[in-house]
Enzyme design. Structure first.
Site, PDB file in Angstrom:
ATOM      1  N   ASP A  21      -5.698   2.831  -3.414  1.00  0.00           N
ATOM      2  CA  ASP A  21      -6.927   2.882  -2.622  1.00  0.00           C
ATOM      3  C   ASP A  21      -7.024   4.134  -1.756  1.00  0.00           C
ATOM      4  O   ASP A  21      -8.087   4.453  -1.256  1.00  0.00           O
ATOM      5  CB  ASP A  21      -7.154   1.594  -1.803  1.00  0.00           C
ATOM      6  CG  ASP A  21      -5.988   1.238  -0.918  1.00  0.00           C
ATOM      7  OD1 ASP A  21      -4.978   1.969  -0.918  1.00  0.00           O
ATOM      8  OD2 ASP A  21      -6.082   0.206  -0.208  1.00  0.00           O
ATOM      9  N   ARG A  22      -5.897   4.859  -1.575  1.00  0.00           N
ATOM     10  CA  ARG A  22      -5.968   6.109  -0.802  1.00  0.00           C
ATOM     11  C   ARG A  22      -6.019   7.317  -1.724  1.00  0.00           C
ATOM     12  O   ARG A  22      -5.600   7.230  -2.882  1.00  0.00           O
ATOM     13  CB  ARG A  22      -4.731   6.247   0.083  1.00  0.00           C
ATOM     14  CG  ARG A  22      -4.689   5.245   1.197  1.00  0.00           C
ATOM     15  CD  ARG A  22      -3.537   5.547   2.129  1.00  0.00           C
ATOM     16  NE  ARG A  22      -3.595   4.649   3.265  1.00  0.00           N
ATOM     17  CZ  ARG A  22      -2.971   4.847   4.408  1.00  0.00           C
ATOM     18  NH1 ARG A  22      -2.210   5.919   4.574  1.00  0.00           N
ATOM     19  NH2 ARG A  22      -3.069   3.983   5.391  1.00  0.00           N
ATOM     20  N   SER A  39       0.804  -1.221   0.000  1.00  0.00           N
ATOM     21  CA  SER A  39       0.000   0.000   0.000  1.00  0.00           C
ATOM     22  C   SER A  39       0.838   1.273   0.000  1.00  0.00           C
ATOM     23  O   SER A  39       1.604   1.514  -0.915  1.00  0.00           O
ATOM     24  CB  SER A  39      -0.956  -0.053   1.189  1.00  0.00           C
ATOM     25  OG  SER A  39      -1.839   1.018   1.149  1.00  0.00           O
ATOM     26  N   HIS A  40       0.712   2.046   1.072  1.00  0.00           N
ATOM     27  CA  HIS A  40       1.358   3.363   1.141  1.00  0.00           C
ATOM     28  C   HIS A  40       2.766   3.270   1.720  1.00  0.00           C
ATOM     29  O   HIS A  40       3.395   4.299   1.936  1.00  0.00           O
ATOM     30  CB  HIS A  40       0.506   4.272   2.017  1.00  0.00           C
ATOM     31  CG  HIS A  40       0.207   3.633   3.341  1.00  0.00           C
ATOM     32  ND1 HIS A  40      -0.737   2.654   3.480  1.00  0.00           N
ATOM     33  CD2 HIS A  40       0.760   3.790   4.558  1.00  0.00           C
ATOM     34  CE1 HIS A  40      -0.763   2.229   4.730  1.00  0.00           C
ATOM     35  NE2 HIS A  40       0.136   2.908   5.412  1.00  0.00           N
ATOM     36  N   LYS A  74     -11.407   0.268  -0.502  1.00  0.00           N
ATOM     37  CA  LYS A  74     -11.450   1.720  -0.631  1.00  0.00           C
ATOM     38  C   LYS A  74     -10.893   2.067  -2.001  1.00  0.00           C
ATOM     39  O   LYS A  74     -10.173   1.281  -2.609  1.00  0.00           O
ATOM     40  CB  LYS A  74     -10.704   2.407   0.499  1.00  0.00           C
ATOM     41  CG  LYS A  74      -9.249   2.082   0.624  1.00  0.00           C
ATOM     42  CD  LYS A  74      -8.716   2.655   1.926  1.00  0.00           C
ATOM     43  CE  LYS A  74      -7.357   2.078   2.228  1.00  0.00           C
ATOM     44  NZ  LYS A  74      -7.062   2.025   3.641  1.00  0.00           N
ATOM     45  N   ARG A  96      -0.287   5.198  17.048  1.00  0.00           N
ATOM     46  CA  ARG A  96      -1.015   6.315  16.447  1.00  0.00           C
ATOM     47  C   ARG A  96      -1.880   6.984  17.508  1.00  0.00           C
ATOM     48  O   ARG A  96      -2.600   6.309  18.248  1.00  0.00           O
ATOM     49  CB  ARG A  96      -1.909   5.826  15.315  1.00  0.00           C
ATOM     50  CG  ARG A  96      -1.161   5.090  14.210  1.00  0.00           C
ATOM     51  CD  ARG A  96      -1.989   5.059  12.931  1.00  0.00           C
ATOM     52  NE  ARG A  96      -1.494   4.082  11.977  1.00  0.00           N
ATOM     53  CZ  ARG A  96      -0.417   4.251  11.204  1.00  0.00           C
ATOM     54  NH1 ARG A  96       0.288   5.366  11.275  1.00  0.00           N
ATOM     55  NH2 ARG A  96      -0.048   3.317  10.360  1.00  0.00           N
ATOM     56  N   GLU A 107      -9.913   8.264   8.406  1.00  0.00           N
ATOM     57  CA  GLU A 107      -9.084   9.466   8.460  1.00  0.00           C
ATOM     58  C   GLU A 107      -7.775   9.286   7.699  1.00  0.00           C
ATOM     59  O   GLU A 107      -7.119  10.250   7.352  1.00  0.00           O
ATOM     60  CB  GLU A 107      -8.811   9.866   9.915  1.00  0.00           C
ATOM     61  CG  GLU A 107      -8.156   8.801  10.793  1.00  0.00           C
ATOM     62  CD  GLU A 107      -6.739   8.463  10.424  1.00  0.00           C
ATOM     63  OE1 GLU A 107      -5.960   9.403  10.208  1.00  0.00           O
ATOM     64  OE2 GLU A 107      -6.415   7.261  10.359  1.00  0.00           O
ATOM     65  N   ASP A 133      -1.058   1.420  -4.129  1.00  0.00           N
ATOM     66  CA  ASP A 133      -1.995   0.507  -4.786  1.00  0.00           C
ATOM     67  C   ASP A 133      -3.322   1.167  -5.146  1.00  0.00           C
ATOM     68  O   ASP A 133      -4.266   0.487  -5.537  1.00  0.00           O
ATOM     69  CB  ASP A 133      -2.250  -0.714  -3.892  1.00  0.00           C
ATOM     70  CG  ASP A 133      -2.822  -0.319  -2.535  1.00  0.00           C
ATOM     71  OD1 ASP A 133      -2.518   0.781  -2.063  1.00  0.00           O
ATOM     72  OD2 ASP A 133      -3.590  -1.115  -1.955  1.00  0.00           O
ATOM     73  N   ASP A 177      -2.134   6.536  -3.452  1.00  0.00           N
ATOM     74  CA  ASP A 177      -1.014   5.803  -2.850  1.00  0.00           C
ATOM     75  C   ASP A 177      -0.533   4.664  -3.754  1.00  0.00           C
ATOM     76  O   ASP A 177      -0.967   4.549  -4.906  1.00  0.00           O
ATOM     77  CB  ASP A 177      -1.412   5.285  -1.467  1.00  0.00           C
ATOM     78  CG  ASP A 177      -2.378   4.113  -1.546  1.00  0.00           C
ATOM     79  OD1 ASP A 177      -3.156   4.059  -2.515  1.00  0.00           O
ATOM     80  OD2 ASP A 177      -2.345   3.242  -0.651  1.00  0.00           O
TER      81      ASP A 177
HETATM   82  C1  G1P Z   1      -3.527   2.068   8.400  1.00  0.00           C
HETATM   83  C2  G1P Z   1      -4.638   3.061   8.606  1.00  0.00           C
HETATM   84  C3  G1P Z   1      -5.984   2.401   8.348  1.00  0.00           C
HETATM   85  C4  G1P Z   1      -5.996   1.774   6.959  1.00  0.00           C
HETATM   86  C5  G1P Z   1      -4.800   0.845   6.797  1.00  0.00           C
HETATM   87  C6  G1P Z   1      -4.695   0.319   5.370  1.00  0.00           C
HETATM   88  O1  G1P Z   1      -3.636   1.011   9.326  1.00  0.00           O
HETATM   89  O2  G1P Z   1      -4.609   3.602   9.898  1.00  0.00           O
HETATM   90  O3  G1P Z   1      -6.981   3.369   8.451  1.00  0.00           O
HETATM   91  O4  G1P Z   1      -7.177   1.060   6.735  1.00  0.00           O
HETATM   92  O5  G1P Z   1      -3.600   1.551   7.094  1.00  0.00           O
HETATM   93  O6  G1P Z   1      -4.531   1.339   4.436  1.00  0.00           O
HETATM   94  P1  G1P Z   1      -2.772   0.940  10.687  1.00  0.00           P
HETATM   95  O7  G1P Z   1      -1.327   1.066  10.291  1.00  0.00           O
HETATM   96  O8  G1P Z   1      -3.189   2.142  11.473  1.00  0.00           O
HETATM   97  O9  G1P Z   1      -3.143  -0.357  11.333  1.00  0.00           O
HETATM   98 ZN    ZN Z   2      -3.248   1.495  -0.258  1.00  0.00          ZN
END
Ligand code: G1P
Ligand code: ZN
Length: 541
Positions: free
Chosen positions: A281-282, A113-114, A376, A496, A364, A279, A277
């Site tokens: 989805d963000r 992902s990100h 998403k 977090r 968020e 992949d 991001d």
């Molecule tokens: C984080 C984000 C959460 C999101 C997830 C996947 O997860 O906080 O909202 O769904 O990435 O993109 P976390 O690292 O907080 O568990």
């Molecule tokens: Zn992602």
């Protein structure tokens, strides 16, 4: 073609987190690491023989090799059809869409992902079920349990497949089908949104920039914004997926997409900018000199969703994670629809969408989506904003300020402490949990704690429960803090801290100023600096 059974040894760290299994790329490249987890998924599922499996990834380093491994295991495990994105590429929302469109059994998305990519970056794998939703906790628990004892996997002895050519190839009893990653998804977006209205707005001189961050959405964005909607060539920047994301950290926020924010705060800023991001989805939304907080974005989308043809007359409810500010709650109340508060992570929205309880959901962490698919969807959110702007003729700033004036502004901030010593982070959470009962009524730095609890959830549709999701502290004066451990990091632990506060008429503060008292109070209560050895968060979003 021979199917071979290969002996293997289990790894002890293959536990699915918030969003699949994420590790350093080097961890995934260990012998049989990927094979073990994929076979563990297959061993935990039933009835897929002869069915379709979708495979794609965000193009990061090791994607190519991993896709080939997955195809071999899928054939050996008797899938009838394996749909793969051309060159192994598929965004997360496009994978979800293809799964449902072609009635697949499920699909794998190769992505962290990100998180940054590259040889020294992160890699990951997620599994989506037949509804196109991330596997629920009950399943991911089975995957992780199986991975602890796995001792063999099935594969085939064949050279790599050429994934650059579209079309089908028969392999034993299976068919490997290479598809255009963009076509089906783009056609679906055309069904949902008022493309002619957006096209007209863009033709009328409205200027937009979309930053694909050298990741998966580049080809989708070029096709949708430049070819289908007529934005001038060059409106999509960083549009070619690269194995290391060209050195960018593909997380669309004001820190990692600072270059984009700088463009939007310059004198000659375009009207609208967005980013996504790794992949896809963000998403992040920016107007001229204006940043739309993702919690506010969910509220704006809820307020105006009826402007989008697909949703007219069909808006049942909305959901947000408990870490997401309650900005959307007042909008939902005004529209007479329910709001569901879920744990963090997209997998909790799937059953609410399936049950028709909600039409829209968001987090968020720059995530939003709807009943159109079960992941998403960053580009969907960007198109939703464009459609709403075209329908209302208002800018992102106007739409957001209008929301604040009507419902009051909810300030929101997230402080992330990354790569902490895991023991120290766990201790902080344990100490706080142990103290919860004594907190209501306590005063810290002039603020009084009203409620303190560990968030647990019972899914109103499936009945599935999830306990110990994070700590919620409700203060006097409509301020609230949420504290939780991340489930997506790859090194140590990430803590977090989320802060929100409802402002009433104070609309022009910065979130930092408005929330400074609660930030300080929570810092004192948790002794964050002392317990973690950090005097500031790694990122503030
Ligand atoms: C984080 C984000 C959460 C999101 C997830 C996947 O997860 O906080 O909202 O769904 O990435 O993109 P976390 O690292 O907080 O568990
Ligand atoms: Zn992602």
């Amino acid at each position: 073609m021979d199917i071979v059974s290969v002996k293997t040894e289990p790894y002890s760290d293959q536990t699915f987190g918030t969003s699949g299994l994420r590790k350093k790329t080097a961890v995934f490249r260990q012998k049989h690491y990927l094979e073990n987890i994929v076979q563990s998924v297959f061993d935990s599922l039933n009835g897929f023989e002869g069915k379709t499996l979708v495979i794609g990834g965000d193009g990061r380093f090791f994607n190519d090799e991993a896709v080939q491994t997955l195809i071999r295991l899928a054939i050996a495990n008797q899938f009838g059809r394996i749909i793969v994105g051309q060159n192994g590429l598929l965004s997360t929302p496009a994978t979800s869409h293809i799964i449902t469109k072609y009635n697949a059994f499920g699909g794998f998305i190769l992505s962290a992902s990100h998180n940054p990519g590259g040889r020294d970056g992160d890699f990951g794998i997620k599994f989506d079920t037949a509804s196109g939703a991330p596997a629920p906790v009950a399943l991911t628990t089975l995957f992780s349990e199986r991975a602890k004892v796995i001792d063999r996997f099935w594969t085939i002895d064949l050279p790599d497949f050429d994934l650059s050519l579209l079309g089908e190839r028969a392999v034993g009893h299976s068919i490997v089908q290479v598809v255009d990653p963009v076509a089906d998804y783009a056609a679906y977006m055309r069904d949902i949104f008022d493309f002619p209205a957006i096209k007209k707005m863009l033709a009328g001189g409205f200027k937009m920039i979309f930053d694909a961050m050298n990741a998966a959405t580049g080809p989708y964005a070029r096709h949708i914004f430049e070819e289908a909607l007529g934005a001038p060539a060059g409106s999509v920047i960083h549009g070619t997926p690269q194995p290391d994301f060209g050195g960018l950290h593909p997380d669309p926020n004001l820190i990692y997409a600072k270059h984009l924010a700088d463009m939007m705060y310059a004198d000659d800023a375009p009207d609208f900018a967005a980013a996504s991001d790794g992949d896809g989805d963000r998403y992040m939304i920016l107007g001229k000199n204006f940043f739309v907080n993702p919690s506010d974005s969910l509220a704006v989308l809820t307020e105006h969703l009826h402007a989008i043809p697909f949703y007219r007359g069909k808006i049942n409810g909305v959901a947000r994670s408990f870490a997401t500010s309650p900005a959307v709650d007042a909008v939902a109340a005004a529209h007479k629809i329910p709001v569901y508060e879920t744990p963090v992570g997209w997998k909790f929205f799937g059953s609410l969408l399936d049950a028709g309880k909600i039409t829209l959901c968001g987090e968020e962490s720059f995530g939003a989506g709807s009943s159109h698919l079960r992941e998403k969807d960053g580009l969907w959110a960007v198109l939703a904003w464009l459609n709403i702007m075209a329908a209302t003729q208002k800018t992102p700033e106007e739409l957001t300020r209008e929301l604040w004036r009507k419902y009051g502004r909810v300030y929101a901030l997230a402080h992330n402490y990354e790569s902490l010593n895991a023991e120290a982070a766990n201790k902080l959470m344990m100490d706080l949990n142990a103290e919860l009962d004594t907190l209501p009524g306590r005063q810290i730095g002039g603020l009084t704690i009203r409620q303190a609890f560990n968030f647990s959830y019972a899914d109103p549709a499936s009945g599935e429960t999830a306990a110990d999701q994070g700590i919620c502290l409700v203060f006097d004066g409509q301020k609230r803090a949420v504290i939780r451990l991340s489930g997506t990091g790859s090194v140590g632990a990430t803590l977090r801290f989320y802060f929100n506060g409802l402002s009433g008429k104070r609309l022009n503060d910065t979130p930092q100023a408005f929330l400074s008292d609660i930030v300080a109070a929570v810092g004192t209560l948790t002794r964050i600096a002392e317990q973690t050895g950090r005097d500031a968060p790694t990122t503030i979003t």
